[in-house]
Scaffold this motif. Structure first.
Motif, PDB file in Angstrom:
ATOM      1  N   ILE A   1      10.455  -6.914   0.662  1.00  0.00           N
ATOM      2  CA  ILE A   1       9.787  -7.978  -0.097  1.00  0.00           C
ATOM      3  C   ILE A   1       8.366  -7.507  -0.388  1.00  0.00           C
ATOM      4  O   ILE A   1       7.697  -6.958   0.492  1.00  0.00           O
ATOM      5  CB  ILE A   1       9.753  -9.297   0.698  1.00  0.00           C
ATOM      6  N   PHE A   2       7.904  -7.732  -1.616  1.00  0.00           N
ATOM      7  CA  PHE A   2       6.590  -7.234  -2.010  1.00  0.00           C
ATOM      8  C   PHE A   2       5.926  -8.227  -2.955  1.00  0.00           C
ATOM      9  O   PHE A   2       6.539  -8.672  -3.930  1.00  0.00           O
ATOM     10  CB  PHE A   2       6.735  -5.868  -2.693  1.00  0.00           C
ATOM     11  N   HIS A   3       4.679  -8.584  -2.657  1.00  0.00           N
ATOM     12  CA  HIS A   3       3.891  -9.453  -3.537  1.00  0.00           C
ATOM     13  C   HIS A   3       2.524  -8.812  -3.752  1.00  0.00           C
ATOM     14  O   HIS A   3       1.928  -8.268  -2.821  1.00  0.00           O
ATOM     15  CB  HIS A   3       3.731 -10.845  -2.937  1.00  0.00           C
ATOM     16  N   GLN A   4       2.025  -8.915  -4.990  1.00  0.00           N
ATOM     17  CA  GLN A   4       0.813  -8.203  -5.365  1.00  0.00           C
ATOM     18  C   GLN A   4      -0.047  -9.074  -6.271  1.00  0.00           C
ATOM     19  O   GLN A   4       0.459  -9.900  -7.045  1.00  0.00           O
ATOM     20  CB  GLN A   4       1.179  -6.900  -6.093  1.00  0.00           C
ATOM     21  N   GLN A   5      -1.368  -8.912  -6.184  1.00  0.00           N
ATOM     22  CA  GLN A   5      -2.299  -9.650  -7.039  1.00  0.00           C
ATOM     23  C   GLN A   5      -3.506  -8.774  -7.351  1.00  0.00           C
ATOM     24  O   GLN A   5      -4.137  -8.231  -6.436  1.00  0.00           O
ATOM     25  CB  GLN A   5      -2.770 -10.943  -6.349  1.00  0.00           C
ATOM     26  N   LYS A   6      -3.825  -8.637  -8.626  1.00  0.00           N
ATOM     27  CA  LYS A   6      -4.986  -7.844  -9.008  1.00  0.00           C
ATOM     28  C   LYS A   6      -6.271  -8.552  -8.587  1.00  0.00           C
ATOM     29  O   LYS A   6      -6.343  -9.778  -8.531  1.00  0.00           O
ATOM     30  CB  LYS A   6      -5.005  -7.605 -10.518  1.00  0.00           C
ATOM     31  N   ILE A   7      -7.294  -7.748  -8.292  1.00  0.00           N
ATOM     32  CA  ILE A   7      -8.585  -8.293  -7.881  1.00  0.00           C
ATOM     33  C   ILE A   7      -9.681  -7.414  -8.462  1.00  0.00           C
ATOM     34  O   ILE A   7      -9.468  -6.215  -8.707  1.00  0.00           O
ATOM     35  CB  ILE A   7      -8.686  -8.367  -6.334  1.00  0.00           C
TER      36      ILE A   7
ATOM     37  N   ASP B   1     -11.044   4.670 -15.231  1.00  0.00           N
ATOM     38  CA  ASP B   1     -10.388   3.434 -14.819  1.00  0.00           C
ATOM     39  C   ASP B   1      -9.778   3.548 -13.426  1.00  0.00           C
ATOM     40  O   ASP B   1      -9.005   4.469 -13.149  1.00  0.00           O
ATOM     41  CB  ASP B   1      -9.285   3.055 -15.816  1.00  0.00           C
ATOM     42  N   THR B   2     -10.136   2.607 -12.562  1.00  0.00           N
ATOM     43  CA  THR B   2      -9.489   2.463 -11.259  1.00  0.00           C
ATOM     44  C   THR B   2      -9.222   0.982 -11.044  1.00  0.00           C
ATOM     45  O   THR B   2     -10.152   0.169 -11.056  1.00  0.00           O
ATOM     46  CB  THR B   2     -10.374   3.003 -10.119  1.00  0.00           C
ATOM     47  N   ALA B   3      -7.958   0.620 -10.884  1.00  0.00           N
ATOM     48  CA  ALA B   3      -7.580  -0.772 -10.666  1.00  0.00           C
ATOM     49  C   ALA B   3      -7.311  -0.980  -9.178  1.00  0.00           C
ATOM     50  O   ALA B   3      -6.839  -0.080  -8.483  1.00  0.00           O
ATOM     51  CB  ALA B   3      -6.339  -1.114 -11.482  1.00  0.00           C
ATOM     52  N   VAL B   4      -7.616  -2.164  -8.687  1.00  0.00           N
ATOM     53  CA  VAL B   4      -7.349  -2.476  -7.285  1.00  0.00           C
ATOM     54  C   VAL B   4      -6.584  -3.789  -7.200  1.00  0.00           C
ATOM     55  O   VAL B   4      -6.830  -4.722  -7.972  1.00  0.00           O
ATOM     56  CB  VAL B   4      -8.664  -2.547  -6.467  1.00  0.00           C
ATOM     57  N   SER B   5      -5.642  -3.826  -6.276  1.00  0.00           N
ATOM     58  CA  SER B   5      -4.822  -5.018  -6.069  1.00  0.00           C
ATOM     59  C   SER B   5      -4.743  -5.338  -4.587  1.00  0.00           C
ATOM     60  O   SER B   5      -4.832  -4.441  -3.735  1.00  0.00           O
ATOM     61  CB  SER B   5      -3.395  -4.804  -6.597  1.00  0.00           C
ATOM     62  N   LEU B   6      -4.563  -6.610  -4.291  1.00  0.00           N
ATOM     63  CA  LEU B   6      -4.187  -7.039  -2.952  1.00  0.00           C
ATOM     64  C   LEU B   6      -2.667  -7.079  -2.902  1.00  0.00           C
ATOM     65  O   LEU B   6      -2.012  -7.339  -3.910  1.00  0.00           O
ATOM     66  CB  LEU B   6      -4.741  -8.434  -2.659  1.00  0.00           C
ATOM     67  N   TYR B   7      -2.107  -6.829  -1.742  1.00  0.00           N
ATOM     68  CA  TYR B   7      -0.655  -6.904  -1.631  1.00  0.00           C
ATOM     69  C   TYR B   7      -0.256  -7.346  -0.226  1.00  0.00           C
ATOM     70  O   TYR B   7      -1.039  -7.258   0.739  1.00  0.00           O
ATOM     71  CB  TYR B   7      -0.013  -5.554  -1.943  1.00  0.00           C
ATOM     72  N   ALA B   8       0.965  -7.823  -0.115  1.00  0.00           N
ATOM     73  CA  ALA B   8       1.581  -8.108   1.175  1.00  0.00           C
ATOM     74  C   ALA B   8       3.054  -7.782   1.038  1.00  0.00           C
ATOM     75  O   ALA B   8       3.653  -7.963  -0.037  1.00  0.00           O
ATOM     76  CB  ALA B   8       1.392  -9.574   1.569  1.00  0.00           C
ATOM     77  N   GLN B   9       3.650  -7.282   2.109  1.00  0.00           N
ATOM     78  CA  GLN B   9       5.053  -6.876   2.037  1.00  0.00           C
ATOM     79  C   GLN B   9       5.707  -6.966   3.412  1.00  0.00           C
ATOM     80  O   GLN B   9       5.041  -7.035   4.448  1.00  0.00           O
ATOM     81  CB  GLN B   9       5.178  -5.451   1.511  1.00  0.00           C
ATOM     82  N   ALA B  10       7.040  -6.950   3.387  1.00  0.00           N
ATOM     83  CA  ALA B  10       7.835  -6.880   4.615  1.00  0.00           C
ATOM     84  C   ALA B  10       8.834  -5.756   4.462  1.00  0.00           C
ATOM     85  O   ALA B  10       9.414  -5.560   3.386  1.00  0.00           O
ATOM     86  CB  ALA B  10       8.559  -8.203   4.863  1.00  0.00           C
ATOM     87  N   HIS B  11       9.039  -4.976   5.518  1.00  0.00           N
ATOM     88  CA  HIS B  11      10.011  -3.904   5.489  1.00  0.00           C
ATOM     89  C   HIS B  11      10.486  -3.621   6.908  1.00  0.00           C
ATOM     90  O   HIS B  11       9.952  -4.161   7.871  1.00  0.00           O
ATOM     91  CB  HIS B  11       9.419  -2.630   4.858  1.00  0.00           C
ATOM     92  N   GLY B  12      11.488  -2.796   7.028  1.00  0.00           N
ATOM     93  CA  GLY B  12      11.961  -2.425   8.356  1.00  0.00           C
ATOM     94  C   GLY B  12      13.428  -2.076   8.376  1.00  0.00           C
ATOM     95  O   GLY B  12      14.159  -2.256   7.394  1.00  0.00           O
ATOM     96  N   SER B  13      13.872  -1.584   9.507  1.00  0.00           N
ATOM     97  CA  SER B  13      15.260  -1.147   9.643  1.00  0.00           C
ATOM     98  C   SER B  13      16.230  -2.309   9.525  1.00  0.00           C
ATOM     99  O   SER B  13      17.390  -2.122   9.154  1.00  0.00           O
ATOM    100  CB  SER B  13      15.451  -0.449  10.998  1.00  0.00           C
ATOM    101  N   LEU B  14      15.777  -3.513   9.822  1.00  0.00           N
ATOM    102  CA  LEU B  14      16.650  -4.681   9.703  1.00  0.00           C
ATOM    103  C   LEU B  14      17.102  -4.888   8.264  1.00  0.00           C
ATOM    104  O   LEU B  14      18.150  -5.490   8.007  1.00  0.00           O
ATOM    105  CB  LEU B  14      15.925  -5.934  10.190  1.00  0.00           C
TER     106      LEU B  14
END
Length: 405
Positions: A340-346, A317-330
């Motif tokens: 902030i993190f958002h994820q969706q399986k594909i 089994d190997t699952a793959v997801s799309l993701y987008a996030q924001a990070h930083g020193s701020l």
């Protein structure tokens, strides 16, 4: 081994790559016109029968708004040999020419020609897509996809498609068995990686995957660049003057160790102290991503990142997801602990075995995830500088429009 076209290209200056490719398309059009005309008819929404007997001419001179330009390629209908029906401008790694004191911007000249001849068409064929009112825009990958079925009938077409693949202009299908086998070799022990680990083609498949990541980022590059440029012009902030206009493409590996062998997680030999032992690797994550910077300097920065997460297990089994996030020193975070993190399986095959036909669908899913991240950032803009807020507002509108071209 590089293709013939790749070898020939080394003799050309980069500024001439568009003309070089125009000559190749001109040759295809005059020798094997059907595939190219079918692509043009579909892109321009022209009845295919209208283009029967059409001819091609490279380096066609036309009058723009203030002077004479040269189109890379012109298409003439059978009964109208003196005036082209379609002009094609080819952009490879170069960008449209900007306005000068003596000439308007390059695309403006094409639009002026189109306005003077409203029954005619203008197509921009490019690695990146540009917003140009009155022009039809298509990617090199779109052309390659239409030409690929004809490769068996024409060596010239086959060489062009191969060349575009080598240059990273085409989404490429990937052997998922070899790709996952390579990933297992990275994050699993030799004992539990299985037979899939024993392949020599895995690194090449991963290279193709990163090339696909680059292509997926092209549209977002354009949107981030426009948003950041607008923010610089409209904001009074002087805190940030730099932002990443072209995404950084990279990957990282996150190993997981077996809970049964924690005491053996690190090598004991003096020469290997601190090294993770191969024997305790028990799966992990391979993360391939594109990353943009919205301001940096003075120890303060913000990054927006998007891409793919492969959760690799010792078994099948190997699952793959799309993701987008924001990070930083701020926000007091780094890429390992995003703000902030958002994820969706594909489906794994959608981004490997059938990556080419699913490219636009994958792009739209990443678009939505990026939109979610930006919406959340704007809910509490207290940590943002005005310039960043301005850029995010522009991005929100651009992403909501789907494609701003």
């Amino acid at each position: 081994m590089s293709s013939l076209f790749t070898g020939i290209q080394s003799w050309f200056e980069s500024k001439n790559h568009g003309r070089y490719l125009a000559l190749i398309l001109n040759e295809i059009g005059n020798r094997k016109p059907e595939p190219l005309l079918a692509f043009v008819a579909k892109a321009c929404k022209i009845n295919r029968a209208t283009l029967k007997g059409a001819t091609f001419q490279s380096e066609y001179s036309f009058r723009g708004s203030k002077g004479v330009r040269r189109a890379d390629l012109a298409i003439f209908l059978k009964d109208e040999e003196k005036f082209p029906a379609i002009l094609i401008e080819i952009k490879y790694h170069d960008k449209p020419i900007k306005e000068t004191e003596t000439k308007p911007a390059q695309l403006d000249d094409y639009v002026a020609w189109k306005d003077e001849h409203p029954d005619r068409k203008v197509m921009i064929l490019s690695r990146e897509l540009f917003f140009a009112t009155g022009c039809i825009t298509r990617r090199w990958g779109d052309l390659a996809r239409e030409l690929r079925p004809y490769c068996v009938k024409s060596d010239l077409i086959a060489m062009l498609v191969t060349y575009l693949e080598e240059q990273g202009n085409v989404m490429q299908d990937i052997n998922n068995k070899n790709l996952i086998g390579f990933f297992k070799r990275l994050v699993c022990s030799s004992r539990n990686a299985g037979t899939l680990a024993n392949n020599l083609d895995g690194p090449a498949e991963f290279s193709k995957f990163l090339s696909n990541m680059r292509l997926l980022a092209v549209t977002f590059d354009h949107q981030f660049k426009s948003a950041w440029n607008n923010a610089i012009e409209n904001s009074d902030d002087t805190e940030f003057t730099n932002g990443t206009r072209i995404a950084t493409i990279d990957f990282r590996i996150v190993n997981r160790t077996s809970t049964k062998n924690q005491s053996k997680a690190f090598e004991d030999d003096d020469d290997k102290q601190g090294w993770l032992s191969q024997s305790v690797k028990n799966g992990g994550r391979i993360i391939a991503f594109a990353r943009h910077a919205l301001g940096h300097g003075h120890g303060k920065y913000m990054r927006i990142e998007y891409g793919f997460i492969f959760d690799v297990e010792p078994g099948d089994d190997t699952a793959v997801s799309l993701y987008a996030q924001a990070h930083g020193s701020l926000f007091g975070t780094d890429s390992a602990t995003p703000h902030i993190f958002h994820q969706q399986k594909i489906n794994l095959e959608h981004v490997t075995k059938y990556a080419e036909v699913n490219g636009e669908k994958t792009e739209m899913k990443l678009n939505k995830l990026l939109g979610n991240v930006i919406d959340e950032l704007l809910l509490d803009p207290s940590n943002l500088f005005n310039q960043q807020k301005e850029a995010l507002e522009s991005l929100k509108k651009s992403l909501a429009a789907g494609r701003d071209f």
